[in-house]
Design a protein around this motif. Structure first.
Motif, mmCIF file in Angstrom:
data_model
loop_
_atom_site.group_PDB
_atom_site.id
_atom_site.type_symbol
_atom_site.label_atom_id
_atom_site.label_comp_id
_atom_site.label_asym_id
_atom_site.label_seq_id
_atom_site.Cartn_x
_atom_site.Cartn_y
_atom_site.Cartn_z
ATOM 1 N N LEU A 190 0.680 -1.615 -0.217
ATOM 2 C CA LEU A 190 -0.093 0.339 -0.001
ATOM 3 C C LEU A 190 0.971 1.532 0.007
ATOM 4 C CD1 LEU A 190 -2.457 -0.220 2.795
ATOM 5 C CD2 LEU A 190 -2.650 -1.426 -0.071
ATOM 6 N N GLY A 191 0.042 1.939 -0.300
ATOM 7 C CA GLY A 191 0.811 3.694 -0.549
ATOM 8 C C GLY A 191 0.197 4.619 1.245
ATOM 9 N N TYR A 192 -0.186 4.630 1.430
ATOM 10 C CA TYR A 192 -0.849 4.619 3.126
ATOM 11 C C TYR A 192 -1.086 4.500 4.406
ATOM 12 C CZ TYR A 192 -5.068 2.288 2.361
ATOM 13 O OH TYR A 192 -6.386 1.393 1.947
ATOM 14 N N THR A 193 -0.857 5.278 5.526
ATOM 15 C CA THR A 193 -1.177 4.349 6.923
ATOM 16 C C THR A 193 -2.504 5.543 6.956
ATOM 17 O OG1 THR A 193 0.695 6.570 7.220
ATOM 18 C CG2 THR A 193 1.628 4.201 6.909
ATOM 19 N N LEU A 194 -3.317 4.451 8.481
ATOM 20 C CA LEU A 194 -3.864 5.273 8.964
ATOM 21 C C LEU A 194 -3.523 4.717 10.143
ATOM 22 C CD1 LEU A 194 -7.464 5.445 8.742
ATOM 23 C CD2 LEU A 194 -7.798 2.699 9.060
ATOM 24 N N PHE A 195 -4.467 6.158 11.003
ATOM 25 C CA PHE A 195 -4.164 6.178 12.644
ATOM 26 C C PHE A 195 -5.827 6.025 12.928
ATOM 27 C CE2 PHE A 195 0.052 7.363 10.811
ATOM 28 C CZ PHE A 195 0.941 6.584 11.187
ATOM 29 N N GLU A 196 -5.676 5.821 13.638
ATOM 30 C CA GLU A 196 -7.085 6.216 14.412
ATOM 31 C C GLU A 196 -7.531 7.916 14.918
ATOM 32 O OE1 GLU A 196 -5.698 4.077 15.782
ATOM 33 O OE2 GLU A 196 -4.994 4.451 17.868
ATOM 34 N N TYR A 197 -8.268 8.712 15.346
ATOM 35 C CA TYR A 197 -8.924 9.525 15.670
ATOM 36 C C TYR A 197 -9.836 9.861 16.304
ATOM 37 C CZ TYR A 197 -9.876 14.404 16.085
ATOM 38 O OH TYR A 197 -9.705 15.712 16.511
ATOM 39 N N ILE A 244 -6.953 8.866 10.778
ATOM 40 C CA ILE A 244 -6.275 10.068 10.113
ATOM 41 C C ILE A 244 -4.947 9.260 8.781
ATOM 42 C CG2 ILE A 244 -4.070 11.489 9.754
ATOM 43 C CD1 ILE A 244 -4.536 12.210 13.130
ATOM 44 N N LEU A 245 -5.549 9.399 7.957
ATOM 45 C CA LEU A 245 -4.501 8.352 6.440
ATOM 46 C C LEU A 245 -4.113 9.748 6.204
ATOM 47 C CD1 LEU A 245 -7.717 7.368 4.253
ATOM 48 C CD2 LEU A 245 -5.840 6.027 5.634
ATOM 49 N N THR A 246 -2.253 9.135 5.837
ATOM 50 C CA THR A 246 -1.275 9.868 5.454
ATOM 51 C C THR A 246 -0.210 8.942 4.259
ATOM 52 O OG1 THR A 246 0.299 8.929 7.400
ATOM 53 C CG2 THR A 246 -0.661 10.823 7.551
ATOM 54 N N GLY A 247 0.018 9.613 2.859
ATOM 55 C CA GLY A 247 0.491 8.680 1.900
ATOM 56 C C GLY A 247 -0.290 9.151 0.745
ATOM 57 N N GLY A 248 -0.055 7.766 -0.238
ATOM 58 C CA GLY A 248 -1.276 8.228 -0.891
ATOM 59 C C GLY A 248 -2.250 7.125 -1.812
ATOM 60 N N SER A 249 -2.807 6.753 -2.000
ATOM 61 C CA SER A 249 -3.356 6.060 -3.064
ATOM 62 C C SER A 249 -4.884 5.678 -1.623
ATOM 63 C CB SER A 249 -3.045 4.374 -3.657
ATOM 64 O OG SER A 249 -1.823 5.112 -4.361
ATOM 65 N N PHE A 250 -5.046 6.816 -1.171
ATOM 66 C CA PHE A 250 -6.370 6.231 -0.236
ATOM 67 C C PHE A 250 -7.530 5.735 -0.669
ATOM 68 C CE2 PHE A 250 -4.901 10.981 1.930
ATOM 69 C CZ PHE A 250 -4.123 9.841 2.254
ATOM 70 N N PRO A 251 -8.428 4.949 -0.023
ATOM 71 C CA PRO A 251 -9.255 4.272 -0.463
ATOM 72 C C PRO A 251 -10.796 5.158 -0.373
ATOM 73 C CG PRO A 251 -8.943 3.916 1.931
ATOM 74 C CD PRO A 251 -7.338 4.648 1.504
ATOM 75 N N GLU A 252 -11.558 5.010 -0.976
ATOM 76 C CA GLU A 252 -12.168 6.020 -1.184
ATOM 77 C C GLU A 252 -13.538 6.107 -0.130
ATOM 78 O OE1 GLU A 252 -14.336 5.012 -4.449
ATOM 79 O OE2 GLU A 252 -12.806 6.153 -5.251
ATOM 80 N N GLU A 253 -13.353 4.969 0.678
ATOM 81 C CA GLU A 253 -14.668 5.149 2.125
ATOM 82 C C GLU A 253 -12.956 4.612 3.161
ATOM 83 O OE1 GLU A 253 -18.629 2.784 1.888
ATOM 84 O OE2 GLU A 253 -17.355 1.852 2.718
ATOM 85 N N ALA A 254 -13.912 4.642 4.371
ATOM 86 C CA ALA A 254 -13.363 4.103 6.287
ATOM 87 C C ALA A 254 -14.450 3.749 6.776
ATOM 88 C CB ALA A 254 -12.730 5.175 6.042
ATOM 89 N N VAL A 255 -14.540 2.749 7.414
ATOM 90 C CA VAL A 255 -15.489 2.837 8.367
ATOM 91 C C VAL A 255 -14.638 3.064 10.067
ATOM 92 C CG1 VAL A 255 -17.372 1.338 9.262
ATOM 93 C CG2 VAL A 255 -16.667 1.163 6.757
ATOM 94 N N VAL A 256 -16.016 3.858 10.556
ATOM 95 C CA VAL A 256 -15.050 4.032 11.897
ATOM 96 C C VAL A 256 -16.587 2.843 12.799
ATOM 97 C CG1 VAL A 256 -15.616 5.502 13.900
ATOM 98 C CG2 VAL A 256 -15.171 6.515 11.147
ATOM 99 N N TYR A 257 -16.037 2.195 13.489
ATOM 100 C CA TYR A 257 -16.903 0.943 14.190
ATOM 101 C C TYR A 257 -16.864 1.366 15.999
ATOM 102 C CZ TYR A 257 -16.021 -2.571 10.089
ATOM 103 O OH TYR A 257 -16.256 -2.457 8.512
ATOM 104 N N TYR A 258 -17.241 1.172 16.667
ATOM 105 C CA TYR A 258 -17.560 1.638 18.108
ATOM 106 C C TYR A 258 -18.576 0.800 18.638
ATOM 107 C CZ TYR A 258 -21.772 4.865 16.740
ATOM 108 O OH TYR A 258 -22.714 4.812 15.640
ATOM 109 N N ARG A 259 -18.148 0.425 19.989
ATOM 110 C CA ARG A 259 -18.902 0.086 20.977
ATOM 111 C C ARG A 259 -19.022 0.573 22.307
ATOM 112 N NH1 ARG A 259 -17.202 -5.939 22.196
ATOM 113 N NH2 ARG A 259 -14.992 -3.980 23.434
ATOM 114 N N PHE A 260 -19.956 0.864 22.396
ATOM 115 C CA PHE A 260 -20.361 1.691 23.552
ATOM 116 C C PHE A 260 -20.565 0.397 25.361
ATOM 117 C CE2 PHE A 260 -23.087 4.883 21.906
ATOM 118 C CZ PHE A 260 -21.856 5.920 21.948
ATOM 119 N N ALA A 261 -20.182 0.378 25.757
ATOM 120 C CA ALA A 261 -19.795 -0.372 27.366
ATOM 121 C C ALA A 261 -21.278 -0.742 27.394
ATOM 122 C CB ALA A 261 -19.199 0.463 28.617
ATOM 123 N N GLY A 262 -21.273 -2.677 27.343
ATOM 124 C CA GLY A 262 -22.374 -3.233 26.992
ATOM 125 C C GLY A 262 -22.673 -3.330 25.866
#
Lengths: 1138, 604
Positions: A194-201, A218-236
């Motif tokens: 790949l040409g990019y890196t990903l960090f959670e924010y 946060i995506l850095t680099g190039g060739s970013f994907p067109e879509e990203a998905v945020v997965y989250y889960r509240f306690a319980g």
């Protein structure tokens, strides 16, 4: 060369050609196979370059590729080596060399070892053929049939494929190496780098509750994907995802390429949560957002320390309430718990002043003094510099010391004192910190003059600290109130405030008045008159209703005669109106019954009436309640129903029933009124007698006062004596009033009543009273005393006459009623016997017999007698309230049954007639039983209670004896010549009788037990009896002795009345059952039982002690039991021996 | 279906109870005005009402309600003149409306204006010439208003006009009865009876009542005889005559009439048996025997013959011809086919031995025979009770009690069960177990509220309550007296009652005196009975039973012609001074008897 050789050579030659051909084809096949493999590689590389192949796809592709390569090798190369044959090659040669013309093939075929197959060919031919074939073949170059074209064709394909590969290599330089990497690791998924890196924010952090939180990467680099998905889960909770279109977020150039921040916002986050981001093929590590609250107070604990004077102990209030209410000067310690560590905590007051808390972790504490009322809030700053949101405003209330509170629950109003001379007092007191004192302040207003203020300290239970009820009965008897005097009183309650001094609360002033007898009588009479007037008005109203009803009935009848079967609208309305009026009157009657009940209670309270009158009045009240019977109500409902249905037949019947019920109601009402009027007269008699008794007591008191007063004080007594004279006039007015009542009512004891009134009217004691007043004014003590004594003597005589009248009218009336009832039972019995005889007679008569008509005539005779009985019972009902209200109905039913019997017998209908006769007999029986009940009740009432063993009965009997004795004494004194004072034996006998009465009275006094009121009266009577007995024994009999005897009788009657009232009150008082636990006495010890020898002595000793009579038999029974027990003990051994 | 808007089934669709439903008519102005007028009248404001209604009459001349209201107002106000003129005005306007004539008649009756009344009646009749019904209406109104004289005039006028002497026979008969002209009344009723069966029934009832009216029988007999002279076969007349003779004591004549009646029928003696039964029911036993003898002599054997023999034997018993009675019963017991009759005959024989001959051993034989041979409760139970009673009479209280207790286990008729219960209570009384006796009596009252013995039980309860403590000696004697009475030992009973009378006055004095006097009278010692009454009059005339004793004395005196006057005086005293006593009806009757109004058989 033989043929064989030839053929061999030929074959060899053909074989060589065949081999060459095979080699060419194999070579071409190899080229083709290489092309196929290359092409597969290209395809695989392209596929791998285009998609990241999963393992299974990769494996499948590889398998396919290998199979394609093998297939190509088999089909294109290897198979070619195996293909072809000499014959085929021979044919191909013959085709290429036409001169061979089948000879080559034929030679090969004929040369086959299995030549017999060609049995039909001659050898020569075959040989020849061979020869020719050999020959002609030898001239040809068999290589001519070979072509390199297949090699060329496949080489071209291979070339093209190579070109393609090269092209791809040129275009995608790393394509094949990547492809090799992919397919060389068939068990792994190989992706292109790949040409990019990903960090959670924003990474793992702490968030504040109810605030918005951005989650993203946060995506850095190039060739970013067109879509990203945020997965989250509240306690319980469960995982949730939010896809994000990355192109909508702005990119920023940085040194290492582009940078892109993308995120989604979670609104008002309340719980901690985990999350991670996925963008293209990159997924971040899971991050955690810890959601924390803003600083806030989670608990408040108050400790209040009150000023010492309140006597209140410190109080800890752990209610999370910052409001502080404490008495002025109190100290409060506040401890605050928060939800997290704090930097700072302080109280911010309404005046902007601040007071810091001392912080210790999550706890803050401070102490403050309550000096003024103000509000505050608690300001908190946590480690995140967050402040507590919307702090609650609390109030500090500095409570001043309140005034004590006192409520007078009873009497709570001005009241009239009754004979008990007690003011029942119930106070409710309360104060915030306790009481110092409770005072009763009162002034007596006697004869219009107000006395000095008296103060009484009221002590109440120590249990009452700050509030409670104080109940006591204020006995005002010692205050010596006279009728019309009154007490003004109030209560004062002081609290215990030692700082600013006790605060005092006073109640309003109340009045307790001792009403005069005249007032009580007037009130009682007014109440009863009201009831009578009400009853009379109801009677009148019912008569009117009845007339109206009859009128409607007549109209309907006339209409019916004219042929109209319908009721017109007006008649219907009229009937409705009648029914409604009836209902209204019934309601009013209930109200009147209630009034009567109140009046009875009031009389009972004021002791205005004797027991029998109260019982009778209660019975009358019951009659009042029963005036409107359920049947009447039913009749009314039926009438209304009939009106509603417009059913003429039903209406006719309903009207008849209603009219009958009205008649019955009127009869009952009439009877009730008669009874009420009778009671009114009897009450009047009782009240007047009581007035006379009081008058006598006052006169005697006045005489005593005159005797003990100095001459100069005498004029002050004159007005009092005048007042007594006026009271006597009042009594005479009452007599006049009674006469008026007698005029309006046919009272059965009119003669007695007349005598009673005459006695009052004729007395001239008033003249003596006036003379006494005159003499008192003139300070002529002796004369005044003389007149006073004469007045008292005349009053005593009057009282005697009145008591006799009272006895005759009130008590005697009851006895007469009982006798009449007894007679009525005998009458009913007589009629029942007659009826029974008639039934027995008819029983022997045949149906339809002419003789039945004879029995109709005989039945008529009995019916006439029943009509007489009916009247007698009606009159009796007016005399005694104990005659059941339904008695009239029962006797009416008897008459109805007899009429029916007469009618049936006249028509010679025996069975129906007999049934009616039997029904008549049943009703007669019922009437007799009802009358028996009434008789029993009447007798109980006459006895002054429901029990025969009441002391009041004994007193009654004793009164009778005393009365007889008085009459005998009087008779002696009035006839001195016959058996008067000169007959000492007779006098001694009378003295003996007087002593006997005294002794019985003493025994009765013992039986009365704790009735101190009665005991006091009886003691005084016994003393006077002794004096009378002494006088009689000594022969000193004169008017004085007679007066004493009269006084004795009067007091005995008074005591009897008191006893009766006591019985009555006890009887009427309802008490709740209680479980009473008593420990049984311990068993008698052996020595106690054995000591039976002296049991009799003990019994004698006990019997000599003054135990009440009713205990004697129990004591005897007890000792008898002991004796029996001891006898058993003695006898048992001898039994054993036997 | 006039006035009915329709017919519909009820809500349940029950066609069996169809109702006629009238629509609710809305009140018209006239209705409202009438209502106002009624309200005024209801409040007693008649004067205002008159003004108001007069205006209404003018406003609604055709509304009869206004006229009625106005008339009522006039009558309430006693404004008879105005009422009369108003009605006359109405008659002028409505000459054919009978209602106004009736109103006018009532007005004249109220005002006592007879001549005007007569004229009005004539006017009314004149309006409807030839109509009988109008006569009937007017006659009834006149009778209702108690004007028989004018009514009779009208009846005669009607009879003359329509030439029929039987018209309005019942009304004429009533008028004659009021006038005590019983003969004519009989004639009228008999004539009316000829009309139809309904009239015959009414006439029969009226005639029966007439002949029973005190003093009416002789005149009725004369009239009936006269009537029968012309119509000898008239059964109504004959039956009435038979009844009248019987009531008048002319039994021989009655018997002849009976034979005459029987001959008119099938001649099988049905009328004779009916007469015999009637005489038996009236306790005219001599007549029963005479009729029985006749039937036997004439050998009349009808279906009721065995019953007739029972009556015959009963009459013989009643008249003391015991041997003949026993002979008859034995004949019945041995020859009658019906088993029940045999049982009854045996029972009757037992009764004679027990009740009359006091031969308890013989009686027991018959009762036991009934008990053993005839398992019929109707006869068994009386036999059992009789056996128990004999033990009681013989003084065996315990055995009697046991017998009665056994009887209690049987299925008894209510009356029998009541008797057993009462006697068991009475036995306790005889034993002087007063508390138990009182309890048993009270229990008896509770258990048999409709019974014949309730009054006896009740009185015993009272007697015990009143005397057990106050006069125990008297109560003991009274219990003994009752026991002796039960045992048929009159002398002992008398002795006990006398003892009570000689004791200090108690609540039992009066009752004992009455019983003793009755006993003396029954045993023919009227002088002793009078003495008792005299003694009571001198000492305890306030006692409840004194008037009863007085009545007894009067009853005794009345039996003798020479003492009639004295009896009459006593009866008058009783009526005037003891009018509330329940015997007044009897006293009045006795007085009528003495004054010659009653028929002789009532004198027995």
């Amino acid at each position: 060369m033989d043929n064989q050789s030839k053929i061999e050579i030929l074959k060899s030659k053909i074989g060589t050609a065949l081999l060459k051909e095979r080699l060419i084809l194999f070579a071409a096949g190899l080229a083709g196979t290489v092309a196929v493999v290359l092409l597969s590689a290209i395809v695989l590389s392209l596929v791998a370059g285009m998609v990241i192949l999963p393992v299974w796809a990769k494996a499948a592709l590889l398998v396919l590729s290998v199979r394609a390569g093998l297939w190509a090798f088999w089909k294109l190369a290897f198979e070619k080596i195996l293909t072809g044959s000499l014959e085929a090659t021979a044919l191909k040669l013959e085709k290429n060399f036409p001169d061979l013309k089948g000879r080559l093939i034929a030679a090969l075929q004929f040369s086959r070892p299995d030549g017999h197959a060609y049995a039909g060919y001659s050898n020569e031919l075959m040989e020849e053929t061979l020869v020719q074939a050999y020959e002609r073949a030898s001239g040809h170059n068999f290589n001519e049939i070979l072509s390199a074209y297949p090699i060329w064709k496949n080489a071209r394909t291979l070339g093209i494929t190579l070109a393609l590969a090269l092209l791809l290599l040129f275009i995608f330089p790393g394509l094949f190496s990547y492809s090799y990497k992919v397919y060389s690791h068939p068990g792994e998924v190989i992706a292109p780098p790949l040409g990019y890196t990903l960090f959670e924010y924003p990474g793992s952090k702490v968030a504040i509750k109810y605030r918005d939180v951005d989650l993203g990467g946060i995506l850095t680099g190039g060739s970013f994907p067109e879509e990203a998905v945020v997965y989250y889960r509240f306690a319980g909770g469960t995982w949730q995802k939010t896809p994000l279109e990355l192109k909508s977020f702005p990119r920023h150039k940085i040194d290492t390429g582009d940078s892109l921040l993308f995120y989604t916002t979670i609104r008002q986050v309340r719980r901690s949560l985990d999350y991670y981001i996925k963008a293209g093929r990159l997924t971040t590590e899971m991050a955690h957002i810890d959601v924390v609250d803003r600083p806030r107070v989670t608990g408040i604990r108050l400790s209040l320390f009150y000023p010492q004077y309140t006597g209140l102990s410190p109080q800890v209030i752990d209610e999370n309430d910052g409001n502080i209410t404490a008495v002025f000067g109190s100290r409060a310690t506040m401890q605050v718990e928060t939800n997290g560590p704090l930097q700072k905590a302080e109280m911010v007051f309404s005046d902007s002043a601040r007071s810091p808390f001392k912080i210790s972790g999550q706890t803050a504490e401070q102490s403050l003094k309550i000096e003024e009322s103000k509000s505050y809030y608690i300001h908190l700053v946590d480690m995140q510099n967050e402040v507590n949101p919307d702090p609650i405003e609390y109030y500090i209330t500095a409570v001043p010391d309140e005034y004590p509170v006192i409520d007078v629950l009873s009497p709570g109003m001005d009241m009239n004192l009754d004979e008990e001379m007690e003011v029942p007092i119930l106070l409710r007191i309360s104060d915030d910190y306790g009481f110092k004192s409770l005072l009763l302040k009162y002034k007596i207003v006697a004869r219009g003059e107000m006395g000095e203020e008296n103060v009484a300290v009221l002590h109440f239970s120590d249990n009452i600290k700050t509030e409670g009820e104080v109940k006591f009965s204020w006995d005002v008897e010692p205050l010596g109130l006279m009728p019309s005097d009154y007490i003004i009183y109030q209560f004062e309650l002081a609290d215990n405030d030692a700082i600013s001094g006790p605060k005092v609360t006073g109640t309003r002033t109340y009045i307790a008045r001792l009403p005069s007898l005249e007032e009580i009588i007037a009130q009682t009479e007014a109440e009863q008159s009201e009831v009578i007037n009400d009853a009379e008005s109801y009677l009148k109203a019912h008569r009117d209703l009845s007339e109206r009803l009859q009128k409607v009935a007549r109209n309907l009848e006339q209409q019916s005669d004219r042929g109209s079967q319908k009721m017109d609208w007006q008649q219907q309305k009229e009937l409705e109106e009648i029914a409604r009026s009836n209902e209204k009157i019934a309601e009013q009657m209930k109200e009147t019954a209630r009034k009567l009940d109140d009046a009875i209670k009031e009389m009972e309270k004021n002791r205005m009436a004797s027991t029998d009158i109260l019982e009778k009045l209660n019975e009358i009240k019951k009659l009042f309640d029963e005036v409107a019977t359920p049947e009447m109500r039913q009749a009314q409902l039926e009438l209304m129903e009939a009106l509603k249905n417009m059913d003429q037949q039903q209406l006719d019947q309903a009207m008849k029933d209603f009219e009958m019920s009205q008649q019955e109601l009127m009869q009952r009402l009439d009877r009730t009124i008669a009874l009420l009027k009778k009671m009114q007269i009897e009450q009047k008699v009782n009240a007047m007698t009581q007035m006379a008794r009081e008058l006598l007591e006052k006169q005697e008191k006045m005489n005593a006062g005159t005797e003990s007063s100095k001459s100069e004080d005498l004029p002050s007594l004159a007005s009092e004596e005048k007042k007594l004279s006026r009271e006597l006039e009042g009594l005479k007015e009452q007599a006049h009033e009674m006469r008026r009542m007698l005029d309006q009512f046919a009272y059965v004891k009119a003669n007695d009543a007349d005598k009673f009134c005459s006695a009052v009217e004729k007395t001239d004691a008033g003249q003596n009273m006036n003379n006494m007043a005159e003499n008192l004014n003139q300070q002529k003590k002796g004369d005044a005393l003389n007149e006073g004594r004469q007045a008292a003597s005349k009053l005593l005589s009057l009282l005697d006459q009145m008591q006799q009248g009272q006895s005759s009218m009130c008590q005697g009336g009851g006895q007469e009623a009982a006798e009449d009832m007894r007679k009525a039972i005998d009458d009913i019995n007589y009629l029942a016997e007659k009826q029974e005889g008639l039934i027995n007679g008819v029983d022997k008569v045949m149906n339809n017999s002419e003789v039945l008509r004879d029995y109709a005539a005989q039945q008529q005779i009995i019916k006439e007698s029943v009509t007489g009985l009916q009247k007698r019972l009606e009159e009796l009902g007016k005399q005694s309230p104990f005659v059941a209200a339904e008695m009239g109905n029962v006797v009416n039913a008897v008459v109805g049954n007899m009429n029916l019997a007469i009618e049936n017998f006249s028509e010679r209908r025996r069975p129906q007639g007999m049934n009616a006769q039997k029904e008549a007999l049943t009703n007669l029986n019922r009437a007799a039983v009802r009358m028996l009940d009434a008789l029993q009740n009447q007798k109980d009432c006459n006895k002054g209670g429901s029990s025969c063993n009441k002391p009041s009965l004994s007193m009654n009997s004793l009164c009778d004896k005393q009365q007889q004795l008085n009459q005998q004494t009087q008779s002696m004194c009035n006839k001195p010549g016959q058996m008067g004072a000169n007959d000492p034996d007779a006098l001694r006998r009378l003295a003996g009788e007087q002593n006997s009465i005294r002794k019985t009275l003493g025994e009765l006094a013992d039986e009365f037990g704790d009735s101190k009121e009665v005991l006091g009266r009886l003691d005084a009577i016994a003393d006077e009896m002794k004096e009378v007995a002494d006088a009689l024994s000594s022969g000193e009999v004169g008017p004085e002795t007679q007066e004493k005897q009269l006084r004795i009788l009067s007091r005995m009657l008074d005591a009897t009345k008191t006893l009766q009232r006591k019985d009555y009150t006890d009887k009427r008082r309802a008490t709740a059952a209680q479980d009473v636990f008593r420990l049984p006495p311990a068993a008698l010890s052996g020595s106690q039982i054995e000591g039976g020898l002296d049991i009799e002595d003990k019994l004698r000793r006990f019997m000599n002690e003054n135990y009440p009579r009713e205990y004697e038999q129990h004591i005897k029974a007890y000792f008898r039991a002991l004796l029996e027990k001891s006898n058993l003990n003695v006898v048992q051994p001898s039994d054993d021996k036997e | 279906m006039t006035g009915a808007a329709g017919i519909k089934a009820d809500d349940r669709g029950n066609l069996g109870s169809v109702k006629i439903v009238s629509p609710q008519r809305e009140a018209t102005p006239a209705d409202q005005d009438m209502a106002t007028a009624r309200q005024l009248m209801a409040r007693g404001a008649f004067l205002s009402a008159v003004d108001f209604i007069e205006a209404l009459v003018a406003k609604y001349p055709d509304d009869p309600r206004a006229a009625d209201l106005l008339m009522s107002c006039y009558l309430e106000l006693k404004a008879y003149d105005r009422a009369e003129s108003y009605i006359r005005g109405q008659i002028e306007n409505n000459p054919t409306n009978l209602k106004y004539y009736v109103t006018l008649m009532s007005l004249y009756i109220k005002t006592g204006n007879d001549s005007a009344l007569t004229h009005t009646v004539e006017d009314a009749i004149g309006l409807f010439p030839g109509e009988q019904g109008i006569y009937g209406t007017l006659i009834r109104i006149l009778l209702d208003y108690n004007r028989p004289d004018i009514a009779m005039g009208l009846i005669q006028k009607a009879r003359s006009q329509f030439a029929r002497n039987d018209l309005f026979g019942f009304e004429a008969g009533e008028i004659y009865e009021v006038r005590m002209d019983y003969g004519k009344a009989v004639y009228e009723y008999l004539r009316a009876a000829e009309k139809d069966s309904v009239s015959a029934e009414t006439a029969d009832r009226k005639l029966a009542l007439l002949v029973r009216f005190p003093g009416a029988a002789p005149k009725a007999i004369a009239a009936l005889s006269q009537y029968l002279d012309s119509l000898p076969d008239n059964t109504i007349a004959l039956r009435t005559l038979l009844e009248a003779y019987s009531l008048n004591g002319q039994y021989s004549d009655a018997f002849h009439v009976c034979i005459r009646l029987d001959s008119l029928g099938d001649g099988e003696g049905r009328e004779l048996f009916a007469y015999m039964r009637q005489c038996r029911e009236r306790k005219l036993y001599a007549e029963v025997i005479a009729t029985g003898d006749y039937m036997v002599a004439k050998k009349i054997r009808n279906s009721s013959f065995s019953q007739a023999l029972f009556y015959y034997a009963e009459a013989l018993t009643a008249l003391g011809q015991i041997d003949r009675a026993l002979e008859q019963y034995r004949e019945l017991a041995s020859h009658v086919e019906v088993r029940r009759d045999r049982a009854e005959a045996l029972l009757k024989i037992g009764d004679i031995y027990r009740e009359i001959l006091n031969d308890f051993d013989s009686a027991r034989v018959y009762y036991k025979l009934v008990n053993e041979e005839y398992q019929i409760a109707q006869y068994n139970n009386p036999a059992g009770l009789a056996l128990a009673q004999m033990l009681l009479i013989e003084g065996h209280l315990d055995r009697a009690e046991e017998s009665y207790r056994k009887m209690k286990q049987r299925t008894l008729l209510p009356a029998e069960a009541e008797e057993v219960s009462y006697i068991l209570a009475q036995i306790k009384f005889f034993r002087k177990e007063y508390a138990d006796a009182e309890f048993a009596m009270r229990k008896h009252i509770e258990e048999f509220p409709q019974g014949f013995r309730v009054n006896d039980a009740l009185i015993h309860t009272l007697i015990i309550g009143e005397n057990a403590i106050a006069s125990p000696g008297a109560l003991d004697k009274y219990a003994e007296a009752e026991f002796y009475e039960m045992r048929r030992l009159p002398d002992s009973m008398s002795a006990c009652l006398t003892e009570i009378r000689n004791m200090p006055y108690s609540a039992l004095y009066g009752l004992s005196s009455l019983k003793l006097a009755e006993h003396r009278a029954a045993s023919g010692d009227t002088a002793a009975a009078f003495d008792i009454v005299e003694e009571m009059a001198g000492k305890y005339d306030y006692d409840y039973f004194y008037p009863y004793c007085l009545k007894l004395k009067a009853d005794l005196l009345a039996t003798s012609e020479s003492n009639k006057e004295a009896a009459i005086r006593i009866y008058h005293t009783l009526l005037s001074e003891y009018a509330a006593y329940p015997f007044v009806g009897e006293v009045r009757r006795s007085l009528q008897l003495l004054e010659g109004y009653l028929r002789p058989e009532e004198r027995t």
